[in-house]
Design an enzyme around this catalytic site. Structure first.
Site, PDB file in Angstrom:
ATOM      1  N   CYS A 130       0.817  -1.218   0.000  1.00 24.87           N
ATOM      2  CA  CYS A 130       0.000   0.000   0.000  1.00 24.87           C
ATOM      3  C   CYS A 130       0.844   1.258   0.000  1.00 24.87           C
ATOM      4  CB  CYS A 130      -0.978  -0.028   1.169  1.00 24.87           C
ATOM      5  SG  CYS A 130      -2.366  -1.121   0.811  1.00 24.87           S
ATOM      6  N   ASP A 182       2.265 -12.400 -11.917  1.00 23.92           N
ATOM      7  CA  ASP A 182       2.889 -13.521 -12.638  1.00 23.92           C
ATOM      8  C   ASP A 182       2.816 -13.265 -14.147  1.00 23.92           C
ATOM      9  OD1 ASP A 182       2.928 -15.707 -10.231  1.00 23.92           O
ATOM     10  OD2 ASP A 182       1.122 -14.497 -10.190  1.00 23.92           O
ATOM     11  N   ARG A 196       5.332 -10.615 -15.010  1.00 29.46           N
ATOM     12  CA  ARG A 196       6.687 -11.175 -14.911  1.00 29.46           C
ATOM     13  C   ARG A 196       7.003 -12.020 -16.141  1.00 29.46           C
ATOM     14  NH1 ARG A 196       5.831 -12.965  -8.569  1.00 29.46           N
ATOM     15  NH2 ARG A 196       6.880 -11.172  -7.611  1.00 29.46           N
ATOM     16  N   HIS A 201      -1.785 -18.286  -7.632  1.00 33.00           N
ATOM     17  CA  HIS A 201      -0.635 -17.395  -7.465  1.00 33.00           C
ATOM     18  C   HIS A 201       0.288 -18.043  -6.443  1.00 33.00           C
ATOM     19  CE1 HIS A 201       2.069 -14.129  -6.913  1.00 33.00           C
ATOM     20  NE2 HIS A 201       1.800 -14.096  -5.617  1.00 33.00           N
TER      21      HIS A 201
HETATM   22  N1  LIG Z   1      -1.145 -11.847  -5.310  1.00 35.40           N
HETATM   23  C1  LIG Z   1       0.104 -11.445  -5.492  1.00 35.40           C
HETATM   24  O1  LIG Z   1       0.613 -11.488  -6.626  1.00 35.40           O
HETATM   25  C2  LIG Z   1       0.949 -10.920  -4.374  1.00 35.40           C
HETATM   26  C3  LIG Z   1       0.491 -10.950  -3.081  1.00 35.40           C
HETATM   27  N2  LIG Z   1       1.263 -10.468  -2.058  1.00 35.40           N
HETATM   28  C4  LIG Z   1       0.679 -10.544  -0.716  1.00 35.40           C
HETATM   29  O2  LIG Z   1       0.126  -9.272  -0.369  1.00 35.40           O
HETATM   30  C5  LIG Z   1       0.000  -9.191   1.045  1.00 35.40           C
HETATM   31  C6  LIG Z   1       0.471  -7.862   1.568  1.00 35.40           C
HETATM   32  O3  LIG Z   1       1.845  -7.692   1.313  1.00 35.40           O
HETATM   33  P1  LIG Z   1       2.650  -6.497   2.027  1.00 35.40           P
HETATM   34  O4  LIG Z   1       1.957  -5.213   1.867  1.00 35.40           O
HETATM   35  O5  LIG Z   1       4.051  -6.621   1.554  1.00 35.40           O
HETATM   36  O6  LIG Z   1       2.563  -6.974   3.542  1.00 35.40           O
HETATM   37  P2  LIG Z   1       2.767  -6.150   4.891  1.00 35.40           P
HETATM   38  O7  LIG Z   1       2.970  -7.159   5.961  1.00 35.40           O
HETATM   39  O8  LIG Z   1       3.768  -5.067   4.686  1.00 35.40           O
HETATM   40  O9  LIG Z   1       1.359  -5.432   5.121  1.00 35.40           O
HETATM   41  C7  LIG Z   1       0.200  -6.126   5.413  1.00 35.40           C
HETATM   42  C8  LIG Z   1      -0.737  -5.158   6.108  1.00 35.40           C
HETATM   43  O10 LIG Z   1      -1.999  -5.827   6.282  1.00 35.40           O
HETATM   44  C9  LIG Z   1      -2.490  -5.500   7.546  1.00 35.40           C
HETATM   45  N3  LIG Z   1      -3.494  -6.469   7.971  1.00 35.40           N
HETATM   46  C10 LIG Z   1      -3.309  -7.688   8.517  1.00 35.40           C
HETATM   47  N4  LIG Z   1      -4.501  -8.231   8.817  1.00 35.40           N
HETATM   48  C11 LIG Z   1      -5.435  -7.362   8.437  1.00 35.40           C
HETATM   49  C12 LIG Z   1      -6.846  -7.364   8.500  1.00 35.40           C
HETATM   50  N5  LIG Z   1      -7.517  -8.370   9.036  1.00 35.40           N
HETATM   51  N6  LIG Z   1      -7.503  -6.289   8.002  1.00 35.40           N
HETATM   52  C13 LIG Z   1      -6.830  -5.244   7.476  1.00 35.40           C
HETATM   53  N7  LIG Z   1      -5.496  -5.185   7.415  1.00 35.40           N
HETATM   54  C14 LIG Z   1      -4.802  -6.233   7.874  1.00 35.40           C
HETATM   55  C15 LIG Z   1      -1.247  -5.448   8.434  1.00 35.40           C
HETATM   56  O11 LIG Z   1      -1.493  -4.739   9.631  1.00 35.40           O
HETATM   57  C16 LIG Z   1      -0.280  -4.730   7.496  1.00 35.40           C
HETATM   58  O12 LIG Z   1      -0.381  -3.310   7.618  1.00 35.40           O
HETATM   59  C17 LIG Z   1       0.782 -10.386   1.601  1.00 35.40           C
HETATM   60  O13 LIG Z   1      -0.151 -11.424   1.866  1.00 35.40           O
HETATM   61  C18 LIG Z   1       1.624 -10.812   0.421  1.00 35.40           C
HETATM   62  O14 LIG Z   1       1.977 -12.174   0.499  1.00 35.40           O
HETATM   63  C19 LIG Z   1       2.484  -9.912  -2.280  1.00 35.40           C
HETATM   64  C20 LIG Z   1       2.989  -9.840  -3.553  1.00 35.40           C
HETATM   65  C21 LIG Z   1       2.274 -10.364  -4.672  1.00 35.40           C
HETATM   66  O1  LIG Z   2       4.977 -14.270  -1.143  1.00 34.94           O
HETATM   67  C1  LIG Z   2       4.894 -13.005  -1.181  1.00 34.94           C
HETATM   68  O2  LIG Z   2       4.541 -12.302  -0.252  1.00 34.94           O
HETATM   69  C2  LIG Z   2       5.290 -12.323  -2.455  1.00 34.94           C
HETATM   70  C3  LIG Z   2       4.519 -12.775  -3.635  1.00 34.94           C
HETATM   71  O3  LIG Z   2       3.426 -13.301  -3.589  1.00 34.94           O
HETATM   72  C4  LIG Z   2       5.150 -12.548  -4.922  1.00 34.94           C
HETATM   73  O4  LIG Z   2       6.136 -11.805  -5.001  1.00 34.94           O
HETATM   74  O5  LIG Z   2       4.668 -13.108  -5.909  1.00 34.94           O
END
Ligand SMILES: NC(=O)C1=CN([C@@H]2O[C@H](COP(=O)(O)OP(=O)(O)OC[C@H]3O[C@@H](n4cnc5c(N)ncnc54)[C@H](O)[C@@H]3O)[C@@H](O)[C@H]2O)C=CC1
Ligand SMILES: O=C([O-])CC(=O)C(=O)O
Length: 325
Positions: free
Chosen positions: A18, A160, A163, A188
């Site tokens: 975010c 993906d 990428r 994913h």
């Molecule tokens: N689908 C995709 O291609 C990808 C998915 N992700 C996923 O995205 C997610 C977020 O990644 P980041 O921002 O790097 O993680 P982060 O750990 O920096 O931030 C996650 C945020 O979510 C908040 N959070 C946790 N539970 C919550 C809830 N119940 N309600 C509202 N907020 C809540 C946390 O307090 C934190 O501020 C992770 O699950 C990561 O694995 C990351 C990269 C690619």
């Molecule tokens: O596992 C993660 O949090 C990161 C992720 O999904 C990705 O980079 O595709």
């Protein structure tokens, strides 16, 4: 600013993704340069101070399209009258946490958020789940939002897709915008299947142009599958800017259309390609008129079928594991 603002719910507002995402949405990268937006930001109670800091920075950008920002730790408040939702917040794996515990923790989050979506969002809201395990989280969200149209609940596999497109363009020596008809199927996760068989560059078959099936199977597919880990190892932090970019691409293209180009989205199965109903699965689509349409009638050879079966099988296992909890 004559048009009424669009309300976008964004969860996980204090997190890494975010920190990139909010600024681009506020600048107009989802809805376009003429559409004011209101951000409805959800995060946990303990993250509210950090969200307030991010909002100070949003204020300091003086974005002309940003018509308002609301911060809350209450899901129903966050989803109130939403036109779109980007569900980024989820529970990350912590030390000693088993996969089962992670699935359980996230199932609980998306159950609560599904109920809130059901109660408060506009029925035509478009929802993309980014937080992992994104496909299964989206399926759980849909289960708990029975009055909300399931086809509007999607998950992100666009990272993906992007990428794979970037790697293929580099290998073929063409610009990434030349890559068409690329498909990413499934979960994913490292099992996702980046399928180049129908892909073209400048109208030519990409597999013929590159002419290296071994590179495709032994380099391209694993590179895309392990890209998140590679970024994490190199940066010491996970892919945040590229994930935010992919989430914007996903929602932008869904709203504005793809002009016939294929993109990949995690969508609720309608049974096509034998994907069990109840799963949210990456498939190739085109978007037009604010709707996505699955690319129909593609066939699978032996290798493609085995890759497809593996990733769809993993999705089915995740759902079964959640159901057993
Ligand atoms: N689908 C995709 O291609 C990808 C998915 N992700 C996923 O995205 C997610 C977020 O990644 P980041 O921002 O790097 O993680 P982060 O750990 O920096 O931030 C996650 C945020 O979510 C908040 N959070 C946790 N539970 C919550 C809830 N119940 N309600 C509202 N907020 C809540 C946390 O307090 C934190 O501020 C992770 O699950 C990561 O694995 C990351 C990269 C690619
Ligand atoms: O596992 C993660 O949090 C990161 C992720 O999904 C990705 O980079 O595709």
């Amino acid at each position: 600013m004559s048009r009424p603002a669009k309300r976008i719910t964004i969860t996980g507002a204090a997190g890494q993704i975010c920190y990139s995402l909010l600024f681009r949405v506020a600048r107009g990268d989802v809805y376009g340069p003429d559409q004011p937006v209101i951000l409805q930001l959800l995060d946990l109670p303990q993250a509210q101070a950090a969200v307030r800091g991010v909002v100070m920075e949003l204020d300091d950008c003086a974005f002309p399209l940003l018509a308002g920002v609301m911060i809350t730790d209450d899901p129903e408040t966050a989803f109130r009258d939403a036109d779109a939702a980007m569900l980024v917040g989820s529970r990350a794996r912590s030390k000693g946490m088993e996969r089962r515990d992670l699935l359980a923790a996230n199932a609980e989050i998306f159950k609560v958020q599904g109920r809130a979506l059901n109660a408060a969002a506009r029925r035509d809201a478009r929802v993309v789940v980014v937080g992992n395990p994104a496909n299964t989280n989206a399926a759980i969200l849909a289960q708990h939002a029975p009055d909300f149209p399931a086809e509007n609940i999607t998950s992100m596999i666009r990272l993906d897709h992007n990428r794979a497109a970037s790697q293929l363009a580099a290998k073929a020596g063409v610009g990434v915008e030349a890559i068409e008809r690329l498909a990413v199927w499934g979960n994913h996760s490292p099992t996702m299947f980046a399928d180049w068989r129908f892909a073209t560059a400048g109208g030519r078959s990409l597999p013929e142009l590159i002419g290296d099936e071994t590179w495709y199977r032994e380099t391209l597919i694993p590179t895309v599958a392990k890209r998140g880990t590679a970024v994490l190892e190199a940066r010491g932090a996970s892919s945040a800017a590229s994930a935010a970019n992919a989430a914007i691409d996903h929602l932008h293209d869904w709203i504005h259309g793809t002009d016939g180009r294929w993109v990949s989205m995690g969508v609720p199965s309608d049974g096509s390609y034998g994907i069990p109903k109840g799963l949210v699965c990456g498939v190739p689509v085109t978007c037009a008129g604010g709707r996505y349409e699955r690319i129909a009638g593609l066939t699978f050879d032996g290798f493609a079928q085995s890759m497809f079966d593996r990733t769809v099988g993993e999705l089915a296992e995740e759902m079964a594991a959640v159901a057993a909890l």
